[in-house]
Design an enzyme around this catalytic site. Structure first.
Site, PDB file in Angstrom:
ATOM      1  N   GLN A   1       1.069  -1.471   0.185  1.00 50.85           N
ATOM      2  CA  GLN A   1       0.184   0.611   0.571  1.00 50.85           C
ATOM      3  C   GLN A   1       0.570   1.260  -0.072  1.00 50.85           C
ATOM      4  N   ASP A   2       1.761   1.208   0.635  1.00 51.18           N
ATOM      5  CA  ASP A   2       2.466   2.257   1.059  1.00 51.18           C
ATOM      6  C   ASP A   2       3.704   2.607  -0.240  1.00 51.18           C
TER       7      ASP A   2
ATOM      8  N   LEU B   1      14.503  -8.797   1.873  1.00 51.45           N
ATOM      9  CA  LEU B   1      15.000  -8.349   3.308  1.00 51.45           C
ATOM     10  C   LEU B   1      15.811  -9.068   3.990  1.00 51.45           C
TER      11      LEU B   1
ATOM     12  N   LEU C   1       9.974   0.311   3.822  1.00 52.89           N
ATOM     13  CA  LEU C   1       8.417  -0.251   3.943  1.00 52.89           C
ATOM     14  C   LEU C   1       8.180  -1.318   3.768  1.00 52.89           C
TER      15      LEU C   1
ATOM     16  N   ALA D   1       7.885  -5.367   4.519  1.00 46.73           N
ATOM     17  CA  ALA D   1       7.994  -6.193   6.513  1.00 46.73           C
ATOM     18  C   ALA D   1       6.987  -7.317   5.592  1.00 46.73           C
TER      19      ALA D   1
ATOM     20  N   SER E   1       6.219   1.604  13.295  1.00 49.87           N
ATOM     21  CA  SER E   1       4.795   2.053  14.129  1.00 49.87           C
ATOM     22  C   SER E   1       4.211   1.837  15.126  1.00 49.87           C
TER      23      SER E   1
ATOM     24  N   GLU F   1       2.490  -0.168  16.310  1.00 48.20           N
ATOM     25  CA  GLU F   1       2.004  -1.239  17.205  1.00 48.20           C
ATOM     26  C   GLU F   1       2.690  -1.265  18.470  1.00 48.20           C
TER      27      GLU F   1
ATOM     28  N   TYR G   1       4.958  -8.604  15.952  1.00 48.91           N
ATOM     29  CA  TYR G   1       5.048  -7.539  15.438  1.00 48.91           C
ATOM     30  C   TYR G   1       5.418  -6.788  15.580  1.00 48.91           C
TER      31      TYR G   1
ATOM     32  N   LYS H   1       9.047  -4.214  15.498  1.00 54.65           N
ATOM     33  CA  LYS H   1       9.212  -3.573  15.022  1.00 54.65           C
ATOM     34  C   LYS H   1      10.458  -2.479  15.610  1.00 54.65           C
TER      35      LYS H   1
ATOM     36  N   HIS I   1      -2.645   3.673   8.890  1.00 57.99           N
ATOM     37  CA  HIS I   1      -2.926   4.705   7.690  1.00 57.99           C
ATOM     38  C   HIS I   1      -3.879   3.480   6.443  1.00 57.99           C
TER      39      HIS I   1
HETATM   40  P1  NAP Z   1       1.545  -4.047   3.358  1.00 56.67           P
HETATM   41  O1  NAP Z   1       0.683  -3.756   2.542  1.00 56.67           O
HETATM   42  O2  NAP Z   1       2.320  -5.814   3.654  1.00 56.67           O
HETATM   43  O3  NAP Z   1       3.623  -3.959   1.994  1.00 56.67           O
HETATM   44  C1  NAP Z   1       4.653  -4.603   2.951  1.00 56.67           C
HETATM   45  C2  NAP Z   1       5.452  -4.889   1.499  1.00 56.67           C
HETATM   46  O4  NAP Z   1       6.638  -5.776   2.262  1.00 56.67           O
HETATM   47  C3  NAP Z   1       4.923  -5.807   0.702  1.00 56.67           C
HETATM   48  O5  NAP Z   1       5.661  -4.903  -0.925  1.00 56.67           O
HETATM   49  C4  NAP Z   1       5.612  -7.093   0.667  1.00 56.67           C
HETATM   50  O6  NAP Z   1       5.331  -7.750  -0.686  1.00 56.67           O
HETATM   51  C5  NAP Z   1       7.259  -6.351   1.041  1.00 56.67           C
HETATM   52  N1  NAP Z   1       7.701  -7.619   1.389  1.00 56.67           N
HETATM   53  C6  NAP Z   1       7.488  -8.430   2.377  1.00 56.67           C
HETATM   54  N2  NAP Z   1       8.115  -9.531   3.129  1.00 56.67           N
HETATM   55  C7  NAP Z   1       9.461  -8.919   2.455  1.00 56.67           C
HETATM   56  C8  NAP Z   1      10.961  -9.513   1.882  1.00 56.67           C
HETATM   57  N3  NAP Z   1      11.226 -10.727   2.936  1.00 56.67           N
HETATM   58  N4  NAP Z   1      11.400  -8.918   1.211  1.00 56.67           N
HETATM   59  C9  NAP Z   1      10.798  -7.598   0.555  1.00 56.67           C
HETATM   60  N5  NAP Z   1      10.190  -7.555   0.338  1.00 56.67           N
HETATM   61  C10 NAP Z   1       8.735  -7.663   1.850  1.00 56.67           C
HETATM   62  O7  NAP Z   1       2.482  -3.128   4.918  1.00 56.67           O
HETATM   63  P2  NAP Z   1       1.892  -1.040   4.371  1.00 56.67           P
HETATM   64  O8  NAP Z   1       0.581  -1.111   4.954  1.00 56.67           O
HETATM   65  O9  NAP Z   1       2.507  -0.708   2.586  1.00 56.67           O
HETATM   66  O10 NAP Z   1       3.159  -0.816   5.286  1.00 56.67           O
HETATM   67  C11 NAP Z   1       4.386  -0.306   4.895  1.00 56.67           C
HETATM   68  C12 NAP Z   1       5.326  -0.430   5.873  1.00 56.67           C
HETATM   69  O11 NAP Z   1       4.540   0.121   6.923  1.00 56.67           O
HETATM   70  C13 NAP Z   1       5.566  -1.793   6.855  1.00 56.67           C
HETATM   71  O12 NAP Z   1       6.950  -2.273   7.052  1.00 56.67           O
HETATM   72  C14 NAP Z   1       3.929  -1.814   7.864  1.00 56.67           C
HETATM   73  O13 NAP Z   1       4.636  -2.304   9.121  1.00 56.67           O
HETATM   74  C15 NAP Z   1       4.778   0.189   8.643  1.00 56.67           C
HETATM   75  N6  NAP Z   1       3.535   0.392   8.851  1.00 56.67           N
HETATM   76  C16 NAP Z   1       2.480   0.847   7.993  1.00 56.67           C
HETATM   77  C17 NAP Z   1       1.546   0.775   8.584  1.00 56.67           C
HETATM   78  C18 NAP Z   1      -0.163   1.052   8.505  1.00 56.67           C
HETATM   79  O14 NAP Z   1      -1.091   1.148   9.109  1.00 56.67           O
HETATM   80  N7  NAP Z   1      -0.422   0.994   6.803  1.00 56.67           N
HETATM   81  C19 NAP Z   1       1.341   1.331   9.937  1.00 56.67           C
HETATM   82  C20 NAP Z   1       2.405   1.859  10.358  1.00 56.67           C
HETATM   83  C21 NAP Z   1       3.424   1.052  10.006  1.00 56.67           C
HETATM   84  P3  NAP Z   1       4.626  -8.539  -1.426  1.00 56.67           P
HETATM   85  O15 NAP Z   1       3.208  -7.490  -1.759  1.00 56.67           O
HETATM   86  O16 NAP Z   1       5.400  -9.429  -1.536  1.00 56.67           O
HETATM   87  O17 NAP Z   1       3.823  -9.957  -0.286  1.00 56.67           O
HETATM   88  O1  G4F Z   2      -6.357  -3.443  10.484  1.00 56.88           O
HETATM   89  P1  G4F Z   2      -5.840  -4.330  11.621  1.00 56.88           P
HETATM   90  O2  G4F Z   2      -5.832  -5.644  11.348  1.00 56.88           O
HETATM   91  O3  G4F Z   2      -4.444  -3.248  12.175  1.00 56.88           O
HETATM   92  P2  G4F Z   2      -3.210  -2.942  13.039  1.00 56.88           P
HETATM   93  O4  G4F Z   2      -3.413  -4.300  14.383  1.00 56.88           O
HETATM   94  O5  G4F Z   2      -3.683  -1.754  14.159  1.00 56.88           O
HETATM   95  O6  G4F Z   2      -1.976  -3.101  11.868  1.00 56.88           O
HETATM   96  C1  G4F Z   2      -2.196  -2.276  11.018  1.00 56.88           C
HETATM   97  O7  G4F Z   2      -1.632  -1.013  12.239  1.00 56.88           O
HETATM   98  C2  G4F Z   2       0.053  -1.139  12.501  1.00 56.88           C
HETATM   99  C3  G4F Z   2      -0.288   0.391  13.330  1.00 56.88           C
HETATM  100  O8  G4F Z   2      -0.671   0.651  14.520  1.00 56.88           O
HETATM  101  C4  G4F Z   2       1.477  -1.320  11.465  1.00 56.88           C
HETATM  102  F1  G4F Z   2       1.648  -1.359  12.393  1.00 56.88           F
HETATM  103  C5  G4F Z   2       0.637  -2.659  11.245  1.00 56.88           C
HETATM  104  O9  G4F Z   2       1.704  -3.501  10.017  1.00 56.88           O
HETATM  105  C6  G4F Z   2      -1.195  -2.521  10.649  1.00 56.88           C
HETATM  106  O10 G4F Z   2      -1.633  -1.940   8.794  1.00 56.88           O
HETATM  107  O11 G4F Z   2      -6.760  -4.322  13.389  1.00 56.88           O
HETATM  108  C7  G4F Z   2      -7.086  -3.349  13.606  1.00 56.88           C
HETATM  109  C8  G4F Z   2      -8.367  -3.609  14.961  1.00 56.88           C
HETATM  110  C9  G4F Z   2      -6.621  -4.732  16.172  1.00 56.88           C
HETATM  111  O12 G4F Z   2      -7.756  -5.065  17.218  1.00 56.88           O
HETATM  112  C10 G4F Z   2      -8.469  -5.478  15.757  1.00 56.88           C
HETATM  113  O13 G4F Z   2      -8.156  -6.453  16.962  1.00 56.88           O
HETATM  114  O14 G4F Z   2      -9.182  -4.203  14.386  1.00 56.88           O
HETATM  115  C11 G4F Z   2      -9.442  -5.579  15.099  1.00 56.88           C
HETATM  116  N1  G4F Z   2     -10.226  -6.267  14.914  1.00 56.88           N
HETATM  117  C12 G4F Z   2     -11.683  -6.629  14.803  1.00 56.88           C
HETATM  118  N2  G4F Z   2     -11.919  -7.533  13.506  1.00 56.88           N
HETATM  119  C13 G4F Z   2     -10.442  -6.795  12.941  1.00 56.88           C
HETATM  120  C14 G4F Z   2     -11.024  -7.758  12.763  1.00 56.88           C
HETATM  121  N3  G4F Z   2      -8.945  -6.796  12.096  1.00 56.88           N
HETATM  122  C15 G4F Z   2      -9.096  -7.752  11.933  1.00 56.88           C
HETATM  123  N4  G4F Z   2      -7.460  -8.091  11.008  1.00 56.88           N
HETATM  124  N5  G4F Z   2      -9.326  -8.717  11.026  1.00 56.88           N
HETATM  125  C16 G4F Z   2     -10.864  -8.901  12.065  1.00 56.88           C
HETATM  126  O15 G4F Z   2     -11.269  -9.335  11.627  1.00 56.88           O
END
Ligand code: NAP
Ligand code: G4F
Length: 321
Positions: free
Chosen positions: A12-13, A57, A78, A80, A123, A125, A147, A151, A177
């Protein structure tokens, strides 16, 4: 021309950051891991404007080669294993990619060009069982999942390489996000996709876990600008990025279903299979440092985010027929 390497380009990011950097005149190199099927849905529209290469990675050599060949001035890490529930099923893999992967890329930077500016995707988290409300840069960490633990390692190794080797290594502590490009298993997208299917009579109910969990949800397109701004500062640092508002999963459901004229209570079923072994109950950011130093403000409100995601899934599901 400034140049950037983005790991996690297929995520996504990665897709939003690539769009932003291209709009700023960057040469963009995206790193993706090898897969037997194509996995470029989120970046298909950008493939003519950037270079996408294989790397992982988990493989030190691939990181060294990419930096040596393409000589980026900025690296955004990015990539993970980013899905929290999977981290309990695959804790060692999560640690290897999400934690040690950060060390591997920092090592590659240190050996190839220590002047490269580095962004680590940390994160909210990491705050887990929160020690303070709202959470800011100085709030102690208490991660609640493998996770989150991984992080915390990634964050501290970034700080450590900054202090040990004088690298420009910055950690962005981003709160949740979302966007229409969010993975379908994350709760927001699971809800908006189900709302669309229920509205179109393709699905009857939506099974969720903890409806009372609260998150500080923003729009991914806004958050990638913050990543870039962090690397344009004079000094590397840690920054919290969020909206400063919190909402429950229940509220998200309420707005998403209401947007298509439905009452979530008639469709949402609580299913214990989606509960977690340890939950993060409440996240809410204090982004005042980012506001003051980066001059960063989110542009999309919570309600706009939810309705944007529902509208996008409705259009997609209608097209699918
Ligand atoms: P995402 O959609 O799950 O994307 C993760 C990316 O990492 C994908 O391109 C995935 O590739 C790649 N990847 C996984 N394992 C890998 C490896 N071994 N080597 C190289 N690439 C690998 O996550 P996102 O939401 O864009 O988030 C981006 C980053 O921000 C992540 O590190 C996440 O933990 C962190 N983060 C996200 C949020 C959020 O709310 N979105 C908040 C805080 C921090 P594939 O497509 O092949 O799976
Ligand atoms: O959408 P979630 O799976 O995101 P979570 O666990 O907050 O993690 C995301 O945000 C983090 C930043 O704080 C990133 F670092 C991480 O990589 C990821 O992007 O769950 C959000 C909340 C949780 O409390 C979960 O228990 O939603 C609650 N939930 C309730 N029902 C559910 C569900 N989550 C998921 N995935 N599926 C459900 O059915």
């Amino acid at each position: 021309m400034p140049s950037a390497l983005i790991t996690g380009i297929t995520g996504q990011d990665g897709s939003y950051l690539a769009e932003w950097l291209l709009s700023q005149g960057y040469q963009v190199v995206g790193m993706m891991r090898r897969s037997s099927t194509t996995n470029v849905g989120r970046i298909e529209h950008l493939l003519d404007d950037m270079i996408v290469l294989q790397g992982d990675l988990q493989d030190q050599g691939s990181l060294l080669s990419l930096l040596e060949e393409h000589k980026p001035t900025e690296v955004y890490n990015l990539a993970a294993q980013s899905f929290v529930p999977t981290s309990w099923n695959q804790p060692a893999l999560t640690g290897d990619v999400t934690a040690l992967g950060v060390t591997r890329i920092l090592e590659a930077i240190r050996f190839v060009n220590p002047k490269i500016r580095f962004y680590q995707a940390s994160s909210s988290e990491m705050f887990g069982k929160v020690m303070e409300v709202p959470q800011k840069e100085s709030t102690p960490f208490y991660p609640r999942s493998p996770y989150g633990v991984a992080k915390v390692y990634g964050h501290w190794i970034t700080v450590n390489y900054r202090e040990s080797f004088n690298l420009f290594a910055t950690s962005g502590i981003l709160f949740n996000h979302e966007s229409p490009r969010r993975g379908l298993e994350f709760v927001t997208r699971k809800i908006t996709d189900a709302v669309a299917k229920i509205k179109l009579e393709k699905q009857k109910e939506l099974r969720l876990g903890n409806l009372d969990a609260q998150r500080d949800w923003g729009f991914a397109g806004d958050y990638v600008r913050a990543m870039w701004l962090m690397l344009q500062q004079d000094q590397p640092d840690n920054y919290v990025i969020g909206t400063g508002e919190t909402h429950s999963v229940r509220e998200f459901c309420e707005i998403a279903f209401a947007h298509v004229g439905l009452d979530y209570k008639e469709y949402v079923v609580v299913d214990e299979r989606f509960y977690r072994p340890a939950e993060v109950d409440l996240l809410i950011s204090d982004p005042s440092k980012a506001r003051a130093q980066l001059k960063w403000e989110p542009q999309v409100s919570f309600k706009e985010l939810v309705t944007m995601m529902v509208d996008s899934d409705l259009a997609r599901q209608q097209k699918l027929g």
